[in-house]
Design an enzyme around this catalytic site. Structure first.
Site, PDB file in Angstrom:
ATOM      1  N   GLY A 133     -29.820 -21.116  81.537  1.00 55.52           N
ATOM      2  CA  GLY A 133     -28.869 -22.069  80.989  1.00 55.52           C
ATOM      3  C   GLY A 133     -27.697 -22.298  81.930  1.00 55.52           C
ATOM      4  CB  CYS A 134     -25.384 -25.155  82.262  1.00 59.58           C
ATOM      5  SG  CYS A 134     -24.999 -25.480  80.523  1.00 59.58           S
ATOM      6  CG  PHE A 135     -21.654 -22.070  79.252  1.00 57.49           C
ATOM      7  CD1 PHE A 135     -20.484 -22.211  79.974  1.00 57.49           C
ATOM      8  CD2 PHE A 135     -21.771 -22.737  78.046  1.00 57.49           C
ATOM      9  CE1 PHE A 135     -19.441 -23.006  79.515  1.00 57.49           C
ATOM     10  CE2 PHE A 135     -20.744 -23.544  77.567  1.00 57.49           C
ATOM     11  CZ  PHE A 135     -19.575 -23.681  78.307  1.00 57.49           C
ATOM     12  CB  ALA A 136     -26.901 -18.269  81.354  1.00 54.51           C
ATOM     13  CB  ALA A 138     -21.230 -20.970  85.453  1.00 54.18           C
TER      14      ALA A 138
END
Length: 324
Positions: A133-136, A138
């Protein structure tokens, strides 16, 4: 590996799917075949995505028109919960490589978790890869070097802001951009779905404290800026922490260690993640910026393609952002 990798894409009308389509059209080793859309089947791709006029020919096809036997790689840019039937069909047809951008197969048995910088050694020859995932992405890229060196064993605090494209292309009252413009708010406080994903990934790197995460919706269309608070067991200077980041990512050209705060405009439309770190003697603050549709989704998916097939990790995704 064939001279030209035959690629199919399911979900070419959503934000991540459209970004993946853009990147695949510029990939020198890829031949883009069928692009599937349930809602836009029969419509010209460049009519749905006018910015691609002159770069793509043909129409979206319906789900039953995809010829799995012609594919070397199948990308799935479908809503969460919808990937399973496509994987079953790909398995039946022995499609050599499936790359899923949804959360459906992250850390699932038989799948490689496609964190390109930390799991690159697991991906050559892999046939089923789940894109983080994107948050994951970053947050994991910011924290992993400190977890690996046992500097993040106490509770970790994270705050991060994301753009409106992270909520997908179907407007809702809370995610619709007019509701976010000149506004910020927290959401899913201490309950975001990426926390278990981050926790499981970090557990494979080293001993890590629990992650407490507060996400914010930001008045931008794309990008994530995260601040990760780490309290090491002994004082670590900013210089020492920066040197650690530089050492960890020395062989990974798409992660850059910066002196000042990362900025969204410096990573927009790219596969880059920019990191910087600050220290006050007791606390480390690691900042991380990436494009949620790029490194946080489509660009990392292309990295996974490259790594699986033995190509350079940055092939097709190595361009810098637009300036200024």
């Amino acid at each position: 590996m064939p001279d030209s990798i035959q690629v199919g894409l399911v979900g070419g009308t959503g934000y991540a799917g459209a970004e993946l389509l853009r990147l695949l059209l510029g990939h020198p080793a890829v031949s883009l075949g069928a692009v599937v859309s349930r809602s836009r089947a029969g419509e010209r791709i460049d009519a749905v995505h006018p910015g691609l006029a002159g770069f793509v020919d043909g129409c979206f096809v319906g789900p039953d028109e995809l010829d799995f036997d012609e594919l070397d790689v199948l990308f799935l840019a479908v809503p969460h919960g919808a990937a399973g039937p496509w994987v079953e069909r790909a398995d039946e047809a022995d499609v050599p490589l499936v790359i899923d951008l949804s959360r459906d197969h992250r850390h699932a048995e038989g799948w490689i978790y496609g964190q390109a910088e930390w799991h690159h050694a697991l991906m050559p020859g892999a046939c089923r890869i789940a894109v983080p995932g994107c948050f994951a992405t970053a947050i994991s890229l910011a924290l992993a070097p400190f977890v690996q060196t046992e500097l993040a064993m106490e509770a970790i605090q994270v705050v991060a802001a994301t753009g409106s494209t992270g909520s997908g292309g179907t407007p809702s009252k809370t995610a619709h951009h007019p509701e976010r413009f000149v506004n910020m708010k927290a959401y899913k406080v201490l309950s975001h779905q990426h926390v278990p994903e981050i926790t499981e990934f970090l557990a494979g790197i080293g001993p890590a404290g629990p992650v407490h995460f507060v996400p914010f919706s930001a008045p931008v269309d794309r990008g994530i800026l995260a601040a990760c608070f780490v309290r090491p067991p002994a004082p670590v200077s900013a210089e020492e922490a920066k040197a650690l980041l530089e050492e960890c990512y020395a062989d990974h050209p798409l992660v850059r260690v910066r002196d000042a705060s990362p900025e969204l405009r410096h990573v927009r439309g790219t596969a880059l993640c920019d990191l910087s770190v600050y220290a006050d003697g007791e606390q480390l603050v690691v900042l991380s910026a990436l494009d949620n549709l790029g490194k946080g989704a489509a660009a990392q998916a292309v990295q996974c393609l490259n790594l699986s097939l033995g190509l350079p990790t940055h092939l097709g995704v190595g361009a810098p952002p637009c300036l200024p």
